[in-house]
Design a protein around this motif. Sequence first.
Motif, mmCIF file in Angstrom:
data_model
loop_
_atom_site.group_PDB
_atom_site.id
_atom_site.type_symbol
_atom_site.label_atom_id
_atom_site.label_comp_id
_atom_site.label_asym_id
_atom_site.label_seq_id
_atom_site.Cartn_x
_atom_site.Cartn_y
_atom_site.Cartn_z
ATOM 1 N N ALA A 61 2.338 20.458 8.767
ATOM 2 C CA ALA A 61 1.212 19.554 8.525
ATOM 3 C C ALA A 61 -0.070 20.181 9.041
ATOM 4 O O ALA A 61 -0.080 20.811 10.096
ATOM 5 N N PRO A 62 -1.170 19.990 8.315
ATOM 6 C CA PRO A 62 -2.456 20.466 8.813
ATOM 7 C C PRO A 62 -2.867 19.680 10.054
ATOM 8 O O PRO A 62 -2.441 18.535 10.246
ATOM 9 N N SER A 63 -3.690 20.287 10.891
ATOM 10 C CA SER A 63 -4.069 19.682 12.173
ATOM 11 C C SER A 63 -4.818 18.369 12.023
ATOM 12 O O SER A 63 -4.745 17.515 12.902
ATOM 13 N N GLY A 64 -5.498 18.170 10.914
ATOM 14 C CA GLY A 64 -6.290 16.958 10.722
ATOM 15 C C GLY A 64 -5.537 15.801 10.106
ATOM 16 O O GLY A 64 -6.121 14.759 9.836
ATOM 17 N N GLY A 65 -4.247 15.962 9.856
ATOM 18 C CA GLY A 65 -3.463 14.899 9.268
ATOM 19 C C GLY A 65 -3.431 14.985 7.755
ATOM 20 O O GLY A 65 -3.709 16.021 7.168
ATOM 21 N N GLY A 66 -3.071 13.883 7.130
ATOM 22 C CA GLY A 66 -2.925 13.855 5.682
ATOM 23 C C GLY A 66 -1.499 14.137 5.287
ATOM 24 O O GLY A 66 -0.582 14.073 6.108
ATOM 25 N N ALA A 67 -1.300 14.465 4.028
ATOM 26 C CA ALA A 67 0.045 14.730 3.519
ATOM 27 C C ALA A 67 0.628 15.975 4.177
ATOM 28 O O ALA A 67 -0.078 16.931 4.486
ATOM 29 N N ARG A 68 1.920 15.930 4.371
ATOM 30 C CA ARG A 68 2.662 17.057 4.932
ATOM 31 C C ARG A 68 3.275 17.870 3.799
ATOM 32 O O ARG A 68 3.378 17.401 2.665
ATOM 33 N N LEU A 69 3.685 19.102 4.121
ATOM 34 C CA LEU A 69 4.387 19.943 3.160
ATOM 35 C C LEU A 69 5.839 20.093 3.584
ATOM 36 O O LEU A 69 6.120 20.446 4.738
ATOM 37 N N LEU A 70 6.739 19.833 2.661
ATOM 38 C CA LEU A 70 8.146 20.142 2.852
ATOM 39 C C LEU A 70 8.350 21.546 2.306
ATOM 40 O O LEU A 70 8.143 21.790 1.112
ATOM 41 N N ILE A 71 8.697 22.471 3.177
ATOM 42 C CA ILE A 71 8.926 23.854 2.772
ATOM 43 C C ILE A 71 10.360 23.942 2.255
ATOM 44 O O ILE A 71 11.311 23.759 3.021
ATOM 45 N N ALA A 72 10.507 24.188 0.959
ATOM 46 C CA ALA A 72 11.818 24.193 0.322
ATOM 47 C C ALA A 72 12.142 25.595 -0.178
ATOM 48 O O ALA A 72 11.427 26.135 -1.025
ATOM 49 N N LYS A 73 13.205 26.171 0.353
ATOM 50 C CA LYS A 73 13.611 27.502 -0.093
ATOM 51 C C LYS A 73 14.249 27.396 -1.474
ATOM 52 O O LYS A 73 15.122 26.561 -1.709
ATOM 53 N N ARG B 123 0.865 -1.192 0.000
ATOM 54 C CA ARG B 123 0.000 0.000 0.000
ATOM 55 C C ARG B 123 0.889 1.225 0.000
ATOM 56 O O ARG B 123 1.846 1.293 0.760
ATOM 57 N N GLU B 124 0.549 2.171 -0.830
ATOM 58 C CA GLU B 124 1.318 3.406 -0.908
ATOM 59 C C GLU B 124 0.419 4.588 -0.554
ATOM 60 O O GLU B 124 -0.793 4.515 -0.690
ATOM 61 N N SER B 125 1.053 5.654 -0.111
ATOM 62 C CA SER B 125 0.328 6.901 0.139
ATOM 63 C C SER B 125 1.280 8.055 -0.104
ATOM 64 O O SER B 125 2.502 7.891 -0.029
ATOM 65 N N ILE B 126 0.733 9.197 -0.422
ATOM 66 C CA ILE B 126 1.566 10.394 -0.559
ATOM 67 C C ILE B 126 1.756 10.960 0.838
ATOM 68 O O ILE B 126 0.798 11.373 1.488
ATOM 69 N N ALA B 127 2.989 10.965 1.279
ATOM 70 C CA ALA B 127 3.299 11.409 2.633
ATOM 71 C C ALA B 127 3.631 12.889 2.687
ATOM 72 O O ALA B 127 3.348 13.555 3.683
ATOM 73 N N MET B 128 4.240 13.396 1.600
ATOM 74 C CA MET B 128 4.715 14.762 1.644
ATOM 75 C C MET B 128 4.820 15.303 0.221
ATOM 76 O O MET B 128 5.087 14.554 -0.715
ATOM 77 N N ALA B 129 4.621 16.603 0.080
ATOM 78 C CA ALA B 129 4.828 17.291 -1.190
ATOM 79 C C ALA B 129 5.709 18.504 -0.920
ATOM 80 O O ALA B 129 5.560 19.166 0.115
ATOM 81 N N ALA B 130 6.622 18.796 -1.831
ATOM 82 C CA ALA B 130 7.507 19.949 -1.679
ATOM 83 C C ALA B 130 6.807 21.208 -2.177
ATOM 84 O O ALA B 130 6.100 21.186 -3.186
ATOM 85 N N LEU B 131 7.013 22.287 -1.464
ATOM 86 C CA LEU B 131 6.472 23.585 -1.828
ATOM 87 C C LEU B 131 7.632 24.573 -1.836
ATOM 88 O O LEU B 131 8.240 24.833 -0.793
ATOM 89 N N VAL B 132 7.977 25.103 -3.016
ATOM 90 C CA VAL B 132 9.104 26.020 -3.146
ATOM 91 C C VAL B 132 8.658 27.419 -2.750
ATOM 92 O O VAL B 132 7.645 27.931 -3.252
ATOM 93 N N VAL B 133 9.418 28.030 -1.848
ATOM 94 C CA VAL B 133 9.104 29.354 -1.309
ATOM 95 C C VAL B 133 10.364 30.219 -1.312
ATOM 96 O O VAL B 133 11.478 29.700 -1.408
ATOM 97 N N PRO B 134 10.205 31.541 -1.183
ATOM 98 C CA PRO B 134 11.390 32.399 -1.157
ATOM 99 C C PRO B 134 12.088 32.445 0.202
ATOM 100 O O PRO B 134 13.262 32.806 0.280
ATOM 101 N N ASP B 135 11.370 32.079 1.273
ATOM 102 C CA ASP B 135 11.924 32.249 2.613
ATOM 103 C C ASP B 135 11.277 31.258 3.581
ATOM 104 O O ASP B 135 10.046 31.165 3.634
ATOM 105 N N TYR B 136 12.085 30.537 4.322
ATOM 106 C CA TYR B 136 11.570 29.558 5.278
ATOM 107 C C TYR B 136 10.674 30.209 6.336
ATOM 108 O O TYR B 136 9.565 29.743 6.597
#
Length: 131
Positions: A47-59, A3-16
């Motif tokens: 991560a949102p309070s209700g769970g689900g996939a997390r966001l990796l904040i990537a500068k 079983r697979e799930s999406i655990a995290m997605a990267a989000l590119v931002v200018p500043d952490y």
Amino acid sequence: MSRESIAMAALVVPDYDAAIAFYVGALGFTLVEDTEMGGGKRWVVVAPSGGGARLLIAKAADDAQRAAIGNQAGGRVAFFLQTDSFTDCHNRFTAAGVTFHEEPRHEPYGTVAVFSDPFGNRWDLIEPKAN
């Protein structure tokens, strides 16, 4: 079968820190990890309070990545934040200064409104219709 799930997605931002201020401060996400990696790089996970996939904040590290900030989905809604109380969530976000691009609307699949983070990424805030 595996079983697979999406655990995290990267989000590119200018500043952490600006991203943490918005996602944790305004949206109420949890700061899961903020680890120094050296050379100005950090491993920042929210991560949102209700769970689900997390966001990796990537500068953004170079010109190509900086050019993609806010346009990682080509102008479309890129992320979908599901809630079990649209009105409460919408009111809390509005009070925190989140920019909504429309009034809440009722669709066959639920109540939804599009908002943006400070970097231009578009999100749907959605409460699915009860089955």
